[in-house]
Design a protein around this motif. Structure first.
Motif, PDB file in Angstrom:
ATOM      1  N   GLY A  70       0.653  -1.177   0.417  1.00  0.00           N
ATOM      2  CA  GLY A  70       0.175   0.008   0.244  1.00  0.00           C
ATOM      3  C   GLY A  70       1.208   1.202   0.080  1.00  0.00           C
ATOM      4  N   LEU A  71       1.963   1.126   0.991  1.00  0.00           N
ATOM      5  CA  LEU A  71       2.668   2.652   0.690  1.00  0.00           C
ATOM      6  C   LEU A  71       4.338   2.357   0.157  1.00  0.00           C
ATOM      7  CD1 LEU A  71       2.556   5.197   2.215  1.00  0.00           C
ATOM      8  CD2 LEU A  71       4.095   4.135   4.199  1.00  0.00           C
ATOM      9  N   ILE A  72       4.248   1.531   0.095  1.00  0.00           N
ATOM     10  CA  ILE A  72       6.281   1.217  -0.535  1.00  0.00           C
ATOM     11  C   ILE A  72       5.691   1.468  -1.386  1.00  0.00           C
ATOM     12  CG2 ILE A  72       8.728  -0.031  -0.560  1.00  0.00           C
ATOM     13  CD1 ILE A  72       7.869   0.005   2.767  1.00  0.00           C
ATOM     14  N   GLU A  73       5.592   0.529  -2.370  1.00  0.00           N
ATOM     15  CA  GLU A  73       5.111  -0.187  -3.600  1.00  0.00           C
ATOM     16  C   GLU A  73       4.400   0.247  -4.330  1.00  0.00           C
ATOM     17  OE1 GLU A  73       8.138  -1.164  -4.737  1.00  0.00           O
ATOM     18  OE2 GLU A  73       8.563  -2.370  -3.009  1.00  0.00           O
ATOM     19  N   GLY A  74       2.993   1.047  -3.250  1.00  0.00           N
ATOM     20  CA  GLY A  74       2.381   1.534  -3.516  1.00  0.00           C
ATOM     21  C   GLY A  74       2.725   2.966  -4.373  1.00  0.00           C
ATOM     22  N   ARG A  75       2.950   3.316  -2.875  1.00  0.00           N
ATOM     23  CA  ARG A  75       2.853   5.294  -3.587  1.00  0.00           C
ATOM     24  C   ARG A  75       4.416   5.492  -3.215  1.00  0.00           C
ATOM     25  NH1 ARG A  75       0.581   9.128   1.229  1.00  0.00           N
ATOM     26  NH2 ARG A  75       1.506  11.449   0.002  1.00  0.00           N
ATOM     27  N   ILE A  76       5.546   5.125  -2.685  1.00  0.00           N
ATOM     28  CA  ILE A  76       6.821   5.526  -2.178  1.00  0.00           C
ATOM     29  C   ILE A  76       8.157   5.304  -3.983  1.00  0.00           C
ATOM     30  CG2 ILE A  76       8.537   5.903  -0.944  1.00  0.00           C
ATOM     31  CD1 ILE A  76       6.607   6.692   0.083  1.00  0.00           C
ATOM     32  N   HIS A  77       7.780   4.197  -3.964  1.00  0.00           N
ATOM     33  CA  HIS A  77       8.768   3.931  -5.119  1.00  0.00           C
ATOM     34  C   HIS A  77       8.447   4.044  -6.277  1.00  0.00           C
ATOM     35  CE1 HIS A  77      10.459   0.642  -7.304  1.00  0.00           C
ATOM     36  NE2 HIS A  77      11.464   0.495  -6.338  1.00  0.00           N
ATOM     37  N   PRO A  78       7.242   4.398  -6.815  1.00  0.00           N
ATOM     38  CA  PRO A  78       6.968   4.742  -8.187  1.00  0.00           C
ATOM     39  C   PRO A  78       7.096   6.126  -8.002  1.00  0.00           C
ATOM     40  CG  PRO A  78       5.153   3.300  -7.312  1.00  0.00           C
ATOM     41  CD  PRO A  78       5.591   3.679  -5.685  1.00  0.00           C
ATOM     42  N   SER A  79       7.374   6.616  -7.681  1.00  0.00           N
ATOM     43  CA  SER A  79       7.593   8.329  -7.662  1.00  0.00           C
ATOM     44  C   SER A  79       9.680   8.529  -7.069  1.00  0.00           C
ATOM     45  CB  SER A  79       7.126   9.163  -6.611  1.00  0.00           C
ATOM     46  OG  SER A  79       7.228  10.504  -6.819  1.00  0.00           O
TER      47      SER A  79
END
Length: 259
Positions: A70-79
């Motif tokens: 939810g947070l790391i791969e879903g929001r942080i890593h793509p950006s």
């Protein structure tokens, strides 16, 4: 990079727009957050303290894998504008019986997470956020040193020849945003030299049913997102000229305080 099972993984790509390295002083170490090493520790640290999420626009999570997805791969890593760091309290010795990884943190010295977001190389600015310090480490040296290390890296000039200074990114502005009700976060920012700039009213729609604290204003009857409270956001900043004109020295003084 070793995983918890002892197998070798490929190095974790943090995908940040600036170079990422360990940041540390004598008290605290910030190391890039790697899910295979840190996700379980983060979940364990906040599982008994859901109040850690009450002011945050994300979480809580049901498992370490939910946190990762939810947070790391879903929001942080793509950006490329965001990166997370694990916070290690160097004043506490890790319990080596709790991990199979050499030099890995344990629940004894793993203090939480912090990161950069909304980073823009074109405009030379970033924001400090994703701050989560576990209760056993609150009201200690941990939060101020973690914030101070990120400030040093962001605002120190890259060409500094002063041996006391680490080579920084030379950014012009570091921002801080928080829930208007989160007085502890506001105090931490102001103590570290951030200046109040204003309040963004109705800035966020917060997830429903997860203990989130909103602005306390009742929504209109035909609101498109009923049951999802709104947040007023306080915005603060510290800029390069604040930093160069005494801000750095004051931050170092706060970081060195005995608690």
């Amino acid at each position: 990079m070793p995983t918890e099972s002892g197998m070798e993984d490929k190095p974790y790509d943090v995908n940040f727009c600036f170079p990422v390295r360990d940041l540390e002083n004598g008290r605290v170490k910030l190391t890039p957050l790697v899910p295979s090493i840190h996700a379980d520790l983060l979940f364990q640290g906040c599982a008994d303290h859901p109040e850690l999420f009450q002011y945050l626009p994300f979480g809580p999570y049901g498992s370490a894998s939910d946190f990762t997805e939810g947070l790391i791969e879903g929001r942080i890593h793509p950006s490329p504008s965001m990166v997370l760091y694990a916070i290690i309290d160097k004043t506490r010795c890790p319990d080596t019986t709790l991990t199979s990884l050499p030099h890995a943190p344990s629940r004894v010295n793993f203090a939480g997470m912090i990161g950069y977001l909304n980073t823009c190389p074109i405009n030379l600015k970033t924001e400090i956020g994703f701050i989560m310090v576990f209760p056993p480490f609150q009201r200690t040296h941990v939060a101020t040193n973690a914030v101070g290390l990120l400030l040093q890296y962001a605002l120190d000039p890259p060409s500094s020849s002063d041996n006391v200074r680490s080579h920084g990114l030379g950014l012009r502005r570091v921002q801080w945003q928080t829930n208007e009700l989160n007085t502890q976060s506001i105090r931490t920012a102001e103590r570290m030299g951030f200046k109040f700039e204003g309040i963004l009213r109705w800035d966020r729609v917060l997830p429903s049913g997860k203990g989130k604290l909103g602005n306390g204003v009742q929504l209109r009857a035909d609101d498109p997102k009923p049951g999802m409270v709104g947040r007023h956001t306080v915005i603060l900043s510290i800029c390069w000229d604040d930093w160069e004109n005494g801000g750095r020295e004051e931050a170092l003084r706060i970081m060195a305080r005995q608690y």
